[in-house]
Design a protein around this motif. Structure first.
Motif, PDB file in Angstrom:
ATOM      1  N   ILE A   1       0.868  -1.208  -0.144  1.00  0.00           N
ATOM      2  CA  ILE A   1       0.109  -0.015   0.142  1.00  0.00           C
ATOM      3  C   ILE A   1       0.738   1.139  -0.030  1.00  0.00           C
ATOM      4  CG2 ILE A   1      -1.766   1.161   1.385  1.00  0.00           C
ATOM      5  CD1 ILE A   1      -2.837  -1.361   2.438  1.00  0.00           C
ATOM      6  N   ALA A   2       1.924   1.332   0.855  1.00  0.00           N
ATOM      7  CA  ALA A   2       2.875   2.494   1.064  1.00  0.00           C
ATOM      8  C   ALA A   2       3.436   2.617  -0.542  1.00  0.00           C
ATOM      9  CB  ALA A   2       3.370   2.369   2.104  1.00  0.00           C
ATOM     10  N   LEU A   3       4.016   1.709  -0.873  1.00  0.00           N
ATOM     11  CA  LEU A   3       4.784   1.725  -2.037  1.00  0.00           C
ATOM     12  C   LEU A   3       3.936   1.934  -3.290  1.00  0.00           C
ATOM     13  CD1 LEU A   3       7.375  -1.322  -1.758  1.00  0.00           C
ATOM     14  CD2 LEU A   3       7.886   1.255  -1.492  1.00  0.00           C
ATOM     15  N   SER A   4       2.787   1.795  -3.166  1.00  0.00           N
ATOM     16  CA  SER A   4       1.821   2.045  -4.379  1.00  0.00           C
ATOM     17  C   SER A   4       1.486   3.601  -4.113  1.00  0.00           C
ATOM     18  CB  SER A   4       0.560   1.276  -4.200  1.00  0.00           C
ATOM     19  OG  SER A   4       0.576  -0.082  -4.190  1.00  0.00           O
ATOM     20  N   MET A   5       1.649   3.933  -3.168  1.00  0.00           N
ATOM     21  CA  MET A   5       1.202   5.642  -3.096  1.00  0.00           C
ATOM     22  C   MET A   5       2.563   6.453  -3.414  1.00  0.00           C
ATOM     23  SD  MET A   5      -2.078   5.679  -2.238  1.00  0.00           S
ATOM     24  CE  MET A   5      -2.400   4.028  -3.060  1.00  0.00           C
ATOM     25  N   LEU A   6       3.659   5.565  -3.023  1.00  0.00           N
ATOM     26  CA  LEU A   6       5.017   6.359  -2.935  1.00  0.00           C
ATOM     27  C   LEU A   6       5.616   6.447  -4.505  1.00  0.00           C
ATOM     28  CD1 LEU A   6       6.616   5.947   0.335  1.00  0.00           C
ATOM     29  CD2 LEU A   6       5.417   7.842  -0.347  1.00  0.00           C
ATOM     30  N   VAL A   7       5.394   5.036  -5.050  1.00  0.00           N
ATOM     31  CA  VAL A   7       5.924   5.028  -6.354  1.00  0.00           C
ATOM     32  C   VAL A   7       5.145   4.739  -7.545  1.00  0.00           C
ATOM     33  CG1 VAL A   7       7.363   3.148  -7.632  1.00  0.00           C
ATOM     34  CG2 VAL A   7       7.753   3.495  -4.990  1.00  0.00           C
ATOM     35  N   GLN A   8       3.968   4.206  -7.577  1.00  0.00           N
ATOM     36  CA  GLN A   8       3.154   3.856  -8.634  1.00  0.00           C
ATOM     37  C   GLN A   8       2.627   5.114  -8.763  1.00  0.00           C
ATOM     38  OE1 GLN A   8       0.268   0.800  -8.211  1.00  0.00           O
ATOM     39  NE2 GLN A   8       2.288  -0.663  -7.646  1.00  0.00           N
ATOM     40  N   LEU A   9       1.948   5.969  -7.903  1.00  0.00           N
ATOM     41  CA  LEU A   9       1.292   7.520  -7.864  1.00  0.00           C
ATOM     42  C   LEU A   9       1.974   8.168  -8.793  1.00  0.00           C
ATOM     43  CD1 LEU A   9      -1.102   9.164  -7.472  1.00  0.00           C
ATOM     44  CD2 LEU A   9      -0.320   9.676  -5.359  1.00  0.00           C
ATOM     45  N   PRO A  10       3.190   8.618  -8.260  1.00  0.00           N
ATOM     46  CA  PRO A  10       3.893   9.728  -9.030  1.00  0.00           C
ATOM     47  C   PRO A  10       4.327   9.270 -10.665  1.00  0.00           C
ATOM     48  CG  PRO A  10       5.460   9.050  -7.210  1.00  0.00           C
ATOM     49  CD  PRO A  10       3.914   8.397  -7.125  1.00  0.00           C
ATOM     50  N   ILE A  11       4.753   8.091 -10.904  1.00  0.00           N
ATOM     51  CA  ILE A  11       5.156   7.418 -12.058  1.00  0.00           C
ATOM     52  C   ILE A  11       3.784   7.510 -12.808  1.00  0.00           C
ATOM     53  CG2 ILE A  11       5.591   5.390 -13.621  1.00  0.00           C
ATOM     54  CD1 ILE A  11       7.495   4.768 -11.141  1.00  0.00           C
ATOM     55  N   ALA A  12       2.705   6.947 -12.575  1.00  0.00           N
ATOM     56  CA  ALA A  12       1.492   7.075 -13.297  1.00  0.00           C
ATOM     57  C   ALA A  12       0.857   8.666 -13.608  1.00  0.00           C
ATOM     58  CB  ALA A  12       0.428   6.507 -12.640  1.00  0.00           C
ATOM     59  N   MET A  13       1.153   9.358 -12.689  1.00  0.00           N
ATOM     60  CA  MET A  13       0.941  10.729 -12.928  1.00  0.00           C
ATOM     61  C   MET A  13       1.587  11.315 -13.997  1.00  0.00           C
ATOM     62  SD  MET A  13      -1.049  13.072 -12.294  1.00  0.00           S
ATOM     63  CE  MET A  13      -2.022  12.662 -10.667  1.00  0.00           C
ATOM     64  N   VAL A  14       2.780  11.200 -13.844  1.00  0.00           N
ATOM     65  CA  VAL A  14       3.790  11.894 -15.228  1.00  0.00           C
ATOM     66  C   VAL A  14       3.633  11.299 -16.304  1.00  0.00           C
ATOM     67  CG1 VAL A  14       6.285  11.902 -15.672  1.00  0.00           C
ATOM     68  CG2 VAL A  14       5.837  12.355 -13.327  1.00  0.00           C
ATOM     69  N   VAL A  15       3.311   9.727 -16.325  1.00  0.00           N
ATOM     70  CA  VAL A  15       3.094   9.352 -17.685  1.00  0.00           C
ATOM     71  C   VAL A  15       1.723   9.855 -18.162  1.00  0.00           C
ATOM     72  CG1 VAL A  15       2.653   6.837 -18.982  1.00  0.00           C
ATOM     73  CG2 VAL A  15       4.525   7.255 -17.421  1.00  0.00           C
ATOM     74  N   ALA A  16       0.836   9.906 -17.343  1.00  0.00           N
ATOM     75  CA  ALA A  16      -0.569  10.316 -17.865  1.00  0.00           C
ATOM     76  C   ALA A  16      -0.370  11.730 -18.413  1.00  0.00           C
ATOM     77  CB  ALA A  16      -1.497  10.233 -16.749  1.00  0.00           C
ATOM     78  N   LEU A  17       0.285  12.691 -17.655  1.00  0.00           N
ATOM     79  CA  LEU A  17       0.699  13.878 -17.929  1.00  0.00           C
ATOM     80  C   LEU A  17       1.003  14.085 -19.422  1.00  0.00           C
ATOM     81  CD1 LEU A  17       1.416  15.637 -14.586  1.00  0.00           C
ATOM     82  CD2 LEU A  17      -0.787  15.779 -15.839  1.00  0.00           C
ATOM     83  N   VAL A  18       2.112  13.475 -19.844  1.00  0.00           N
ATOM     84  CA  VAL A  18       2.732  13.402 -20.854  1.00  0.00           C
ATOM     85  C   VAL A  18       2.029  12.677 -22.033  1.00  0.00           C
ATOM     86  CG1 VAL A  18       4.717  12.068 -22.155  1.00  0.00           C
ATOM     87  CG2 VAL A  18       5.296  13.234 -19.873  1.00  0.00           C
ATOM     88  N   LEU A  19       1.198  11.527 -21.618  1.00  0.00           N
ATOM     89  CA  LEU A  19       0.464  11.152 -22.969  1.00  0.00           C
ATOM     90  C   LEU A  19      -0.669  11.867 -22.984  1.00  0.00           C
ATOM     91  CD1 LEU A  19       0.443   7.250 -21.745  1.00  0.00           C
ATOM     92  CD2 LEU A  19       1.598   8.427 -23.779  1.00  0.00           C
ATOM     93  N   ASN A  20      -1.126  12.924 -22.242  1.00  0.00           N
ATOM     94  CA  ASN A  20      -2.188  13.868 -22.470  1.00  0.00           C
ATOM     95  C   ASN A  20      -1.817  14.821 -23.544  1.00  0.00           C
ATOM     96  OD1 ASN A  20      -4.800  14.560 -21.620  1.00  0.00           O
ATOM     97  ND2 ASN A  20      -4.071  16.436 -20.852  1.00  0.00           N
ATOM     98  N   ARG A  21      -0.734  14.989 -23.944  1.00  0.00           N
ATOM     99  CA  ARG A  21      -0.206  15.943 -25.129  1.00  0.00           C
ATOM    100  C   ARG A  21      -0.381  15.055 -26.300  1.00  0.00           C
ATOM    101  NH1 ARG A  21       5.443  18.607 -23.484  1.00  0.00           N
ATOM    102  NH2 ARG A  21       4.601  20.069 -24.949  1.00  0.00           N
ATOM    103  N   LYS A  22      -0.827  15.778 -27.370  1.00  0.00           N
ATOM    104  CA  LYS A  22      -0.773  15.253 -28.750  1.00  0.00           C
ATOM    105  C   LYS A  22       0.687  15.095 -29.461  1.00  0.00           C
ATOM    106  CE  LYS A  22      -5.333  17.587 -29.428  1.00  0.00           C
ATOM    107  NZ  LYS A  22      -6.284  18.216 -30.267  1.00  0.00           N
ATOM    108  N   PHE A  23       0.604  13.945 -29.950  1.00  0.00           N
ATOM    109  CA  PHE A  23       1.905  13.523 -30.722  1.00  0.00           C
ATOM    110  C   PHE A  23       1.558  12.213 -31.357  1.00  0.00           C
ATOM    111  CE2 PHE A  23       1.987  11.317 -26.427  1.00  0.00           C
ATOM    112  CZ  PHE A  23       2.479  10.087 -26.730  1.00  0.00           C
ATOM    113  N   PRO A  24       2.339  11.890 -32.417  1.00  0.00           N
ATOM    114  CA  PRO A  24       1.979  10.674 -33.333  1.00  0.00           C
ATOM    115  C   PRO A  24       2.238   9.491 -32.533  1.00  0.00           C
ATOM    116  CG  PRO A  24       3.518  12.552 -34.384  1.00  0.00           C
ATOM    117  CD  PRO A  24       3.373  12.780 -33.019  1.00  0.00           C
TER     118      PRO A  24
END
Length: 347
Positions: free
Chosen positions: A126-149
């Motif tokens: 649980i702790a590692l999910s909040m500390l590791v998975q959350l920031p990685i998923a957030m950064v990836v989602a922000l990047v994928l929210n941009r338009k690119f081929p």
């Protein structure tokens, strides 16, 4: 005095005149209301009844039976009629090693120590999910929210592990992490040390390898949820911030991330409950490890019931896991998601 008044008919009602209307709607017969009520309850029974029956048969009834079995010392290979009633002994063995001073040390090592080790593994996940998975998923989602081929293809690749069956994913990683597998050969080719007992069996590497596999499997759900939340953010807000001179990262930090807060909290809730009840992947990867490196409450419960045939103690573990999940859910809903539920009621 007029002739009409003299005749005494001046104040008489005019023949054929209509009385003023008392209402535009026709009067509803009293018998139609019971018919509507019966129709409403019939519709509820038709649409809700099957789901309710399934819930009672496969959730409530097994839970009630597990609660009953937990008060007995029961060898699951034998009929339940031969079980011995022992009260709360199964619970005390799991929590404190029993109440008998003469057997407490033995029961602590056999029952309480594996249980608390599993609880610790669940808490670490649980702790590692909040500390590791959350920031990685957030950064990836922000990047994928941009338009690119190729953005759609990248999203599909990231989400694919989540829809992959746990058995398939577990067997695949067992082959990849085999002592003679491709991952080991690649690491050795780079001149890096490899765990002597294997990636999944080494006391130091076992849990971290398991957490890596779990993150690879389930992080796609977090990314997709965050992308769904980002799609609801108004583009005008981001354009206005950009016009005011805000950088791309400032737009994400000041606008996008705060606005998808409810989505993040929903994912965190699902992640916490899923981590408490985590079973499939840990069981497939050698039943939680040969020394319980990544055993969870669920794997300990199944192992106790199927391998040690202790049906009463396994039932007690099931009830404890249910209580932990319920308490965690109530606390999270009451303290973390209270603002979201209050806003939805106010809207």
């Amino acid at each position: 005095m007029t002739a009409l008044e003299a005749s005494g008919t001046g104040n008489a009602p005019v023949v054929g005149a209509q009385a003023p209307a008392t209402g535009s709607d026709p009067v509803t017969p009293a018998t139609t209301r019971p018919r509507r009520d019966r129709r409403k309850w019939l519709e509820i029974a038709i649409f809700v009844g099957p789901a309710l029956l399934i819930f009672l048969a496969f959730v409530v009834f097994p839970m009630v039976m597990a609660a009953r079995y937990s008060f007995y010392k029961w060898d699951s290979r034998q009929p339940f009629e031969l079980a011995e009633f022992i009260g709360f002994d199964n619970y005390t063995r799991a929590l404190v090693g029993g109440t008998d001073p003469e057997t407490k040390d033995i029961f602590w090592k056999a029952y309480a120590q594996p249980f608390w080790n599993a609880v610790g593994n669940n808490a670490q996940i649980i702790a590692l999910s909040m500390l590791v998975q959350l920031p990685i998923a957030m950064v990836v989602a922000l990047v994928l929210n941009r338009k690119f081929p190729g953005r759609s293809a990248v999203r599909l690749v990231i989400f694919a592990p989540y829809v992959l069956a746990e058995v398939t994913a577990g067997l695949m990683w067992m082959m990849l992490l085999d002592p003679r597998g491709p991952v080991t050969e690649m690491v050795q080719g780079l001149g890096l040390p490899v765990p002597g007992q294997g990636w999944l069996e080494d006391p130091q590497w076992g849990f971290w390898t398991f957490f890596f596999i779990v993150s690879w499997k389930y992080i796609g759900l977090a990314i997709i949820l965050f992308l769904a939340g980002l799609s609801g953010v108004s583009p005008e807000l981001q354009e206005a911030a950009s016009i005011d001179g805000a950088s791309w990262w400032q737009v994400q930090w000041r606008i996008n991330i705060p606005l998808i807060g409810p989505t993040v909290r929903v994912w965190a809730f699902l992640s916490i409950i899923g981590s408490i009840q985590l079973f499939d992947m840990a069981w497939i990867l050698n039943r939680g490890g040969s020394t319980d490196q990544y055993a969870t409450i669920a794997t300990l419960m199944v192992d106790t019931g199927t391998q040690r045939n202790d049906g009463g103690y396994a039932s007690a573990l099931a009830i404890i896991m249910f209580v932990i999940s319920m308490v965690a859910a109530l606390l999270y809903m009451g303290f973390v998601m209270r603002r979201d539920t209050a806003d939805s009621k106010g809207a």
